[in-house]
Enzyme design. Structure first.
Site, PDB file in Angstrom:
ATOM      1  N   HIS A   1      11.487  28.989  11.642  1.00  0.00           N
ATOM      2  CA  HIS A   1      12.568  29.285  12.503  1.00  0.00           C
ATOM      3  C   HIS A   1      13.350  30.349  11.345  1.00  0.00           C
ATOM      4  O   HIS A   1      13.808  31.520  11.652  1.00  0.00           O
ATOM      5  CB  HIS A   1      13.357  28.551  13.231  1.00  0.00           C
ATOM      6  CG  HIS A   1      12.424  27.704  14.122  1.00  0.00           C
ATOM      7  ND1 HIS A   1      11.707  28.205  14.729  1.00  0.00           N
ATOM      8  CD2 HIS A   1      12.570  26.340  14.315  1.00  0.00           C
ATOM      9  CE1 HIS A   1      10.867  27.375  15.538  1.00  0.00           C
ATOM     10  NE2 HIS A   1      11.471  26.046  15.345  1.00  0.00           N
TER      11      HIS A   1
ATOM     12  N   ARG B   1      -5.302  15.317  29.730  1.00  0.00           N
ATOM     13  CA  ARG B   1      -6.421  14.460  29.571  1.00  0.00           C
ATOM     14  C   ARG B   1      -6.445  13.280  30.576  1.00  0.00           C
ATOM     15  O   ARG B   1      -7.485  12.725  31.193  1.00  0.00           O
ATOM     16  CB  ARG B   1      -6.267  13.857  28.384  1.00  0.00           C
ATOM     17  CG  ARG B   1      -7.480  13.058  27.901  1.00  0.00           C
ATOM     18  CD  ARG B   1      -7.251  12.460  26.366  1.00  0.00           C
ATOM     19  NE  ARG B   1      -5.881  12.065  25.922  1.00  0.00           N
ATOM     20  CZ  ARG B   1      -5.167  11.477  24.936  1.00  0.00           C
ATOM     21  NH1 ARG B   1      -5.929  11.510  24.204  1.00  0.00           N
ATOM     22  NH2 ARG B   1      -3.959  11.536  24.755  1.00  0.00           N
TER      23      ARG B   1
HETATM   24  N1  LIG Z   1       8.173  18.583  22.296  1.00  0.00           N
HETATM   25  C1  LIG Z   1       8.911  19.685  21.976  1.00  0.00           C
HETATM   26  O1  LIG Z   1       9.949  19.521  22.000  1.00  0.00           O
HETATM   27  C2  LIG Z   1       8.278  20.329  20.961  1.00  0.00           C
HETATM   28  C3  LIG Z   1       6.890  20.587  20.696  1.00  0.00           C
HETATM   29  N2  LIG Z   1       6.089  21.613  20.115  1.00  0.00           N
HETATM   30  C4  LIG Z   1       4.646  21.289  19.778  1.00  0.00           C
HETATM   31  O2  LIG Z   1       3.922  21.293  21.366  1.00  0.00           O
HETATM   32  C5  LIG Z   1       2.964  20.681  21.069  1.00  0.00           C
HETATM   33  C6  LIG Z   1       3.047  19.579  22.255  1.00  0.00           C
HETATM   34  O3  LIG Z   1       3.899  18.778  21.905  1.00  0.00           O
HETATM   35  P1  LIG Z   1       4.445  17.627  22.952  1.00  0.00           P
HETATM   36  O4  LIG Z   1       4.331  18.115  24.146  1.00  0.00           O
HETATM   37  O5  LIG Z   1       5.703  17.053  22.502  1.00  0.00           O
HETATM   38  O6  LIG Z   1       3.332  16.699  22.877  1.00  0.00           O
HETATM   39  P2  LIG Z   1       3.104  15.165  23.799  1.00  0.00           P
HETATM   40  O7  LIG Z   1       2.427  14.346  22.835  1.00  0.00           O
HETATM   41  O8  LIG Z   1       4.051  14.736  24.648  1.00  0.00           O
HETATM   42  O9  LIG Z   1       1.860  16.049  24.493  1.00  0.00           O
HETATM   43  C7  LIG Z   1       0.457  16.029  24.161  1.00  0.00           C
HETATM   44  C8  LIG Z   1      -0.148  16.795  25.429  1.00  0.00           C
HETATM   45  O10 LIG Z   1      -1.796  16.885  24.965  1.00  0.00           O
HETATM   46  C9  LIG Z   1      -2.453  16.351  25.945  1.00  0.00           C
HETATM   47  N3  LIG Z   1      -3.853  15.843  25.273  1.00  0.00           N
HETATM   48  C10 LIG Z   1      -3.978  15.089  24.154  1.00  0.00           C
HETATM   49  N4  LIG Z   1      -5.029  15.034  23.836  1.00  0.00           N
HETATM   50  C11 LIG Z   1      -5.833  15.638  24.771  1.00  0.00           C
HETATM   51  C12 LIG Z   1      -7.229  15.860  24.727  1.00  0.00           C
HETATM   52  N5  LIG Z   1      -8.287  15.320  24.028  1.00  0.00           N
HETATM   53  N6  LIG Z   1      -7.712  16.503  26.006  1.00  0.00           N
HETATM   54  C13 LIG Z   1      -6.721  17.276  26.674  1.00  0.00           C
HETATM   55  N7  LIG Z   1      -5.356  17.227  26.702  1.00  0.00           N
HETATM   56  C14 LIG Z   1      -4.993  16.408  25.503  1.00  0.00           C
HETATM   57  C15 LIG Z   1      -1.727  15.243  26.520  1.00  0.00           C
HETATM   58  O11 LIG Z   1      -2.276  14.853  27.801  1.00  0.00           O
HETATM   59  P3  LIG Z   1      -2.272  13.162  28.292  1.00  0.00           P
HETATM   60  O12 LIG Z   1      -0.808  13.057  28.277  1.00  0.00           O
HETATM   61  O13 LIG Z   1      -2.899  13.628  29.791  1.00  0.00           O
HETATM   62  O14 LIG Z   1      -3.272  12.346  27.598  1.00  0.00           O
HETATM   63  C16 LIG Z   1      -0.413  15.762  26.723  1.00  0.00           C
HETATM   64  O15 LIG Z   1      -0.263  16.623  27.692  1.00  0.00           O
HETATM   65  C17 LIG Z   1       2.570  20.163  19.804  1.00  0.00           C
HETATM   66  O16 LIG Z   1       1.916  20.782  19.019  1.00  0.00           O
HETATM   67  C18 LIG Z   1       4.067  20.176  19.257  1.00  0.00           C
HETATM   68  O17 LIG Z   1       4.183  20.003  17.749  1.00  0.00           O
HETATM   69  C19 LIG Z   1       6.794  22.316  19.573  1.00  0.00           C
HETATM   70  C20 LIG Z   1       8.263  22.545  19.572  1.00  0.00           C
HETATM   71  C21 LIG Z   1       8.757  21.527  20.399  1.00  0.00           C
HETATM   72  O1  LIG Z   2      11.203  23.703  16.641  1.00  0.00           O
HETATM   73  C1  LIG Z   2      12.085  22.759  16.623  1.00  0.00           C
HETATM   74  O2  LIG Z   2      13.603  23.274  17.033  1.00  0.00           O
HETATM   75  C2  LIG Z   2      14.209  22.314  17.713  1.00  0.00           C
HETATM   76  C3  LIG Z   2      15.598  22.832  17.536  1.00  0.00           C
HETATM   77  O3  LIG Z   2      15.628  24.085  18.302  1.00  0.00           O
HETATM   78  P1  LIG Z   2      16.823  24.648  19.150  1.00  0.00           P
HETATM   79  O4  LIG Z   2      16.374  25.639  19.914  1.00  0.00           O
HETATM   80  O5  LIG Z   2      17.545  23.448  19.796  1.00  0.00           O
HETATM   81  O6  LIG Z   2      17.781  25.132  17.955  1.00  0.00           O
HETATM   82  C4  LIG Z   2      14.147  21.055  16.482  1.00  0.00           C
HETATM   83  O7  LIG Z   2      15.045  20.131  17.184  1.00  0.00           O
HETATM   84  C5  LIG Z   2      12.991  20.598  16.486  1.00  0.00           C
HETATM   85  O8  LIG Z   2      12.962  19.394  15.675  1.00  0.00           O
HETATM   86  C6  LIG Z   2      11.857  21.601  15.930  1.00  0.00           C
HETATM   87  O9  LIG Z   2      10.620  21.238  15.956  1.00  0.00           O
END
Ligand SMILES: NC(=O)C1=CN([C@@H]2O[C@H](COP(=O)(O)OP(=O)(O)OC[C@H]3O[C@@H](n4cnc5c(N)ncnc54)[C@H](OP(=O)(O)O)[C@@H]3O)[C@@H](O)[C@H]2O)C=CC1
Ligand SMILES: O=C1O[C@H](COP(=O)(O)O)[C@@H](O)[C@H](O)[C@H]1O
Length: 489
Positions: free
Chosen positions: A241, A50
């Site tokens: 998981h 975004r």
């Molecule tokens: N982080 C992790 O370790 C893990 C994350 N996940 C899953 O992955 C997904 C992403 O997580 P995460 O990276 O942590 O989230 P973040 O909050 O760090 O990032 C969200 C992203 O979505 C974008 N975004 C938000 N709103 C819009 C919009 N309206 N249009 C376009 N882009 C948008 C943001 O863009 P901008 O910043 O430019 O606004 C940003 O790039 C989630 O579903 C989360 O549950 C799953 C496992 C582990």
């Molecule tokens: O999906 C998730 O996994 C991590 C743990 O993953 P691992 O590969 O390091 O064992 C967990 O920390 C996180 O809360 C969960 O969303």
């Protein structure tokens, strides 16, 4: 060196390209696959988010991410420069009009290459992104979409997401990520069971007493409190998981390694899980929440302080439960599962505890005879250990001792393991969905955990506190010891 099969040329669009997941996992994994020449300069990575940003600004952020999250020994400056040149940044609004026609024009330059749309955004945006992809004409027959977890927070919301994505993509085009399935040691469960008849013949209720699955983390909620507090350990780790691990351990041999053959067998396990009824919730499950304690030798705060909202929270950071698979193979064999944050060690481990011999030649009190045990270490120090009884050498009598038959994968294969995302990202391009979850699996897993979520919601009690750095609340010990068994630690 492992054989690396190059994947076909692709355009990989990553939505959520400025987010934590992309920076920590997706870009580093793509870089490493590029470095190993699994894909080359004929492929493009289109980063969409975004924020307003130039391509150069995005590439600078991507480089910073590589420097932070790829091991220093794996970074080669020339390769980093060439990799960054593969990245294009587009500002695309998932719920507005901005960016969609630019994306469609970019993709139209190469109508015949594989297209993958990786949705690394909040799941509420999945439906909207898919609809807009269709409306701007970006979906080709060679397209596939990757969904990050969580797919919903309960059965209804999972169905709603699956329906919305399913309106646009066929099921065969949908890749639901469970990164545990991409871990080498998790895939090795299939090899262990189905390439080694010595185990498969013993893999049943006649020989196995019970199974334990532990996924322990030392970290707290870190910066993810906003997400985690609405989720909790059951939704965050166990529903996905850990149930996938249970499926791989308990499933019948699939007829082939085709995606659907494997997923059909996992689904049967999920459907055979005995429902935990409301009156059993108190005895079959334990919820905990970490309090202040010690992690890595340093004092750490409790969950509520980490959350920093100033409010009480009934979210569990630890869950343990006893599951039962109602099948001929597993009748009467409990599967004990536990996972939590701020536990003493980061370890994911499976313990298969075999039964005592039906008749013992060696009286226990004299020999110390113990039933065999197979330990499968998923991470870290990946490996397996089979404890077998052997005679202690010496003339002093017939004393037995459990002795390990040990395999340490890093020592055996002389190298470490790639991150799960490296494998999974390439599988998407290859069109191999075996290590991804099918819609019915995700929904069956939600169906099974639903009664627990309902029971907890009906009586929203505080989870049992446990000190950070301990193995969870004492009630988790009681859960297994009531059955005359004990957690392996
Ligand atoms: N982080 C992790 O370790 C893990 C994350 N996940 C899953 O992955 C997904 C992403 O997580 P995460 O990276 O942590 O989230 P973040 O909050 O760090 O990032 C969200 C992203 O979505 C974008 N975004 C938000 N709103 C819009 C919009 N309206 N249009 C376009 N882009 C948008 C943001 O863009 P901008 O910043 O430019 O606004 C940003 O790039 C989630 O579903 C989360 O549950 C799953 C496992 C582990
Ligand atoms: O999906 C998730 O996994 C991590 C743990 O993953 P691992 O590969 O390091 O064992 C967990 O920390 C996180 O809360 C969960 O969303």
């Amino acid at each position: 060196m492992a054989r690396i099969l190059p994947v076909p040329a692709f355009d990989g669009v990553v939505f959520g390209a400025t987010g934590d997941l992309t920076m920590r996992k997706l870009l580093p994994s793509l870089y490493l696959r590029y470095r190993d020449r699994q894909f080359g300069d004929e492929s493009r990575i289109i980063a969409a988010a975004r924020s307003e940003m130039t391509e150069d600004q995005y590439r600078a952020r991507a480089e910073e991410a590589l420097r932070s999250f790829v091991g220093a020994g794996e970074l080669e400056q020339d390769t980093v420069t060439r990799f960054l040149a593969r990245l294009t940044y587009l500002r695309v609004d998932a719920v507005g009009e901005a960016g969609w026609s630019d994306l469609a024009s970019l993709l139209a330059e190469r109508p015949d290459v594989v297209r993958s749309f990786y949705l690394a955004t909040s799941p509420e945006l999945y439906g909207s992104i898919c609809t807009r992809l269709r409306d701007c004409g970006a979906i080709s027959p060679q397209s596939r979409v990757v969904l990050e977890k969580p797919i919903g927070h309960d059965l209804d919301s999972a169905r709603a997401i699956n329906d919305a994505v399913g309106e646009v993509f066929e099921e065969r085009q949908i890749y639901r990520i469970d990164h545990y399935l991409g871990k080498e040691t998790v895939q090795n469960l299939l090899a262990l069971r189905f390439a080694n008849p010595i185990f498969e013949r013993l893999w049943n209720a006649d020989i196995i007493d019970h199974v334990q699955i532990t996924v322990a983390e030392t970290v707290g909620v870190e910066g993810r409190g906003g997400y985690y507090d609405k989720s909790g350990a059951l939704r965050d780790m166990l529903q996905n998981h850990m149930l996938q691990l249970l499926c791989l351990l308990a499933m019948e041999p699939p007829v082939t390694l085709d995606a659907d053959a494997v997923r059909d067998e996992k689904l049967k396990v999920l459907r055979a899980l005995q429902t935990i009824r409301p009156h059993e919730v108190a005895t079959h499950t334990v919820r905990g929440q970490y309090a202040a304690g010690v992690a890595g030798g340093k004092p750490v705060e409790g969950y509520l302080t980490d959350l920093n909202t100033g409010e009480r929270s009934t979210t569990e950071t630890f869950v343990a439960l006893k599951a039962q698979v109602n099948s001929w193979r597993w009748a009467g064999v409990p599967f004990y599962l536990r996972t939590g944050k701020r536990l003493p060690r980061k370890v994911s481990e499976i313990v298969v505890q075999f039964r005592k011999p039906p008749f013992s030649l060696f009286p226990d009190e004299v020999t110390g005879s113990e039933p065999n045990r197979l330990l499968i270490r998923l991470q870290p120090e990946e490996g397996m250990r089979l404890e077998i009884m052997t005679k202690e050498p010496g003339p002093g009598g017939l004393h037995l001792r459990p002795t390990p038959l040990d395999i340490n994968f890093a020592e055996t294969f002389g190298r470490g393991f790639p991150d799960a995302y490296e494998r999974l990202l390439m599988d998407v391009v290859r069109g191999n969905a075996t290590l991804f979850m099918r819609r019915d699996e995700v929904e069956a897993a939600w169906s099974w955990v639903s009664p627990l979520l309902d029971a907890w919601a009906e009586k929203p009690e505080m989870p049992k506190p446990y000190a950070a750095g301990s193995w969870g609340p004492t009630a988790a010990i009681a859960l297994i010891e009531r059955d005359g068994r004990t957690w392996y630690e």
